[in-house]
Structure formats: structure tokens, C-alpha cells
Design a protein around this motif. Structure first.
Motif, PDB file in Angstrom:
ATOM      1  N   UNK A   1       0.831  -1.197   0.000  1.00 17.48           N
ATOM      2  CA  UNK A   1       0.000   0.000   0.000  1.00 17.48           C
ATOM      3  C   UNK A   1       0.869   1.252   0.000  1.00 17.48           C
ATOM      4  N   UNK A   2       1.927   1.255   0.802  1.00 14.28           N
ATOM      5  CA  UNK A   2       2.842   2.400   0.839  1.00 14.28           C
ATOM      6  C   UNK A   2       3.524   2.587  -0.515  1.00 14.28           C
ATOM      7  N   UNK A   3       3.918   1.490  -1.145  1.00 20.34           N
ATOM      8  CA  UNK A   3       4.554   1.576  -2.466  1.00 20.34           C
ATOM      9  C   UNK A   3       3.588   2.110  -3.518  1.00 20.34           C
TER      10      UNK A   3
ATOM     11  N   UNK B   1       1.687   6.546  -6.948  1.00 15.52           N
ATOM     12  CA  UNK B   1       0.580   7.418  -7.362  1.00 15.52           C
ATOM     13  C   UNK B   1       0.891   8.877  -7.038  1.00 15.52           C
ATOM     14  N   UNK B   2       1.486   9.121  -5.888  1.00 11.62           N
ATOM     15  CA  UNK B   2       1.820  10.480  -5.488  1.00 11.62           C
ATOM     16  C   UNK B   2       2.795  11.115  -6.464  1.00 11.62           C
ATOM     17  N   UNK B   3       3.842  10.394  -6.813  1.00 15.92           N
ATOM     18  CA  UNK B   3       4.843  10.938  -7.747  1.00 15.92           C
ATOM     19  C   UNK B   3       4.216  11.193  -9.115  1.00 15.92           C
ATOM     20  N   UNK B   4       3.345  10.308  -9.563  1.00 15.83           N
ATOM     21  CA  UNK B   4       2.653  10.534 -10.841  1.00 15.83           C
ATOM     22  C   UNK B   4       1.809  11.790 -10.777  1.00 15.83           C
ATOM     23  N   UNK B   5       1.114  11.999  -9.664  1.00 17.50           N
ATOM     24  CA  UNK B   5       0.277  13.186  -9.520  1.00 17.50           C
ATOM     25  C   UNK B   5       1.111  14.457  -9.450  1.00 17.50           C
TER      26      UNK B   5
ATOM     27  N   UNK C   1       8.760   5.717   2.127  1.00 17.45           N
ATOM     28  CA  UNK C   1       9.200   5.585   3.515  1.00 17.45           C
ATOM     29  C   UNK C   1       8.314   6.387   4.459  1.00 17.45           C
ATOM     30  N   UNK C   2       7.920   7.576   4.045  1.00 17.59           N
ATOM     31  CA  UNK C   2       7.023   8.381   4.880  1.00 17.59           C
ATOM     32  C   UNK C   2       5.669   7.695   5.036  1.00 17.59           C
ATOM     33  N   UNK C   3       5.188   7.115   3.943  1.00 21.03           N
ATOM     34  CA  UNK C   3       3.896   6.423   4.024  1.00 21.03           C
ATOM     35  C   UNK C   3       3.993   5.181   4.901  1.00 21.03           C
ATOM     36  N   UNK C   4       5.095   4.470   4.798  1.00 21.18           N
ATOM     37  CA  UNK C   4       5.274   3.283   5.645  1.00 21.18           C
ATOM     38  C   UNK C   4       5.265   3.664   7.121  1.00 21.18           C
ATOM     39  N   UNK C   5       5.930   4.761   7.460  1.00 17.85           N
ATOM     40  CA  UNK C   5       5.931   5.213   8.858  1.00 17.85           C
ATOM     41  C   UNK C   5       4.522   5.607   9.302  1.00 17.85           C
TER      42      UNK C   5
ATOM     43  N   UNK D   1       2.548   3.766  12.320  1.00 14.36           N
ATOM     44  CA  UNK D   1       2.223   4.517  13.534  1.00 14.36           C
ATOM     45  C   UNK D   1       0.725   4.715  13.759  1.00 14.36           C
ATOM     46  N   UNK D   2      -0.085   4.614  12.721  1.00 13.81           N
ATOM     47  CA  UNK D   2      -1.516   4.904  12.852  1.00 13.81           C
ATOM     48  C   UNK D   2      -2.344   3.848  12.122  1.00 13.81           C
ATOM     49  N   UNK D   3      -3.018   2.990  12.863  1.00 16.81           N
ATOM     50  CA  UNK D   3      -3.829   1.943  12.227  1.00 16.81           C
ATOM     51  C   UNK D   3      -4.930   2.500  11.320  1.00 16.81           C
ATOM     52  N   UNK D   4      -5.399   3.726  11.570  1.00 18.25           N
ATOM     53  CA  UNK D   4      -6.449   4.339  10.748  1.00 18.25           C
ATOM     54  C   UNK D   4      -5.918   4.804   9.393  1.00 18.25           C
ATOM     55  N   UNK D   5      -4.609   4.934   9.280  1.00 16.12           N
ATOM     56  CA  UNK D   5      -4.020   5.504   8.070  1.00 16.12           C
ATOM     57  C   UNK D   5      -4.255   4.638   6.828  1.00 16.12           C
ATOM     58  N   UNK D   6      -4.301   3.333   6.995  1.00 17.00           N
ATOM     59  CA  UNK D   6      -4.463   2.446   5.833  1.00 17.00           C
ATOM     60  C   UNK D   6      -5.771   2.725   5.107  1.00 17.00           C
ATOM     61  N   UNK D   7      -6.856   2.848   5.852  1.00 21.69           N
ATOM     62  CA  UNK D   7      -8.157   3.108   5.212  1.00 21.69           C
ATOM     63  C   UNK D   7      -8.147   4.466   4.515  1.00 21.69           C
ATOM     64  N   UNK D   8      -7.546   5.461   5.160  1.00 19.92           N
ATOM     65  CA  UNK D   8      -7.506   6.786   4.542  1.00 19.92           C
ATOM     66  C   UNK D   8      -6.624   6.791   3.297  1.00 19.92           C
ATOM     67  N   UNK D   9      -5.498   6.083   3.357  1.00 17.31           N
ATOM     68  CA  UNK D   9      -4.613   6.028   2.190  1.00 17.31           C
ATOM     69  C   UNK D   9      -5.288   5.298   1.034  1.00 17.31           C
ATOM     70  N   UNK D  10      -6.016   4.230   1.331  1.00 24.83           N
ATOM     71  CA  UNK D  10      -6.750   3.523   0.264  1.00 24.83           C
ATOM     72  C   UNK D  10      -7.777   4.458  -0.389  1.00 24.83           C
TER      73      UNK D  10
END
Length: 150
Positions: free
Chosen positions: A8-10, A15-19, A83-87, A91-100
């Protein structure tokens, strides 16, 4: 960290770099900065400036005409933001749903995809025994000679 979160982080970094080098960056920038700010306790604008700096590096590399420099800049940006996304995910279990959800938005070009609904109404008078009637909502590009036997 489990493999799904690493993937997910990858995907998020790619996607971020493409944007960053796309036309919809301004629409996406705030959402991405807010995502990172919520996890780091830092100011949204400070993270926005970091995103802008990364974008400026990518744009400059692309404008240089040097394909190797462009590829290297993209790889560096992907690695940094992955790396920032992996951290953030660690650190935040809620982050996965928001990142998706953010990735779903990015795949839609930075905006929420909208469905288009087209209604067509036709009236045929006089019968169709010797004529052809075609009704279509959309017909793709027509090319001369397309569909003819060779």
C-alpha cells in the motif's frame, strides 16, 4: 510491517509521484499534505511545501531532457514518500483506510469519478421491415475502411 501495508505504501508513493507531475496536482496536494500532517503532528503547509519542493525537483528533471536524471528523480521521490507512508501506516492503524481512499481518488485523476447517464428516446413510424435502425449511446472512433474484409 505486514506485506499488504508495504504494498500500500509503495502504491501510494507511486501514485503520489505521478500526480506531482500531472495536471491535477493542485487538486490533490492539500489532501496529501493533510494525510501526512495528521500522522506527524506537523503543520499542513509545512508538509505542502515539502511536497512542492519534491514536485519542483521532478519537474526540473523532466524539463532537463535527460532521461536518466528524470528516472533517478522519480525513483528518489518514490523512495522518500514510500518511507514516509510506511511510517504513517506503522504509527496509525487508521491511516491504511484513509490512504486507500486517497489512492481511489488519485486513480480518478484527483477528483471523484462521476457517472454519466445518457437517455435516448426514438420514435419509429412506418415500420422497419426493409430498413435498418441502430441506436447507440456512444460509438467509438470510426476509421475509413474499418470493419471491411481485406
Amino acid at each position: 510491517m505486514e506485506a499488504e501495508l508495504v504494498a500500500l505504501a509503495s502504491a501510494g508513493a507511486t501514485a503520489l509521484v505521478q500526480q506531482m507531475v500531472g495536471d491535477t496536482w493542485e487538486q490533490v496536494r492539500g489532501r496529501v499534505a493533510a494525510f501526512f500532517a495528521r500522522r506527524s503532528g506537523r503543520d499542513v503547509e509545512a508538509i505542502g511545501e515539502e511536497l512542492d519542493d519534491a514536485r519542483a525537483d521532478l519537474v526540473a528533471a523532466g524539463e532537463s531532457g535527460d532521461e536518466d536524471a528524470t528516472a533517478e528523480a522519480h525513483a528518489d521521490a518514490r523512495a522518500e514518500w514510500r518511507n514516509r507512508m510506511r511510517r504513517a501506516l506503522r504509527d496509525d492503524p487508521q491511516a491504511a483506510a484513509e490512504l486507500r481512499a486517497l489512492l481511489d481518488e488519485l486513480e480518478g485523476g484527483g477528483t471523484t469519478p462521476q457517472q454519466v447517464h445518457i437517455e435516448t428516446h426514438n420514435t419509429i413510424n412506418g415500420g422497419v421491415y426493409h430498413n435498418t435502425v441502430i441506436q447507440a449511446g456512444s460509438i467509438g472512433r470510426l476509421e475509413p475502411g474499418a470493419g471491411q474484409a481485406r
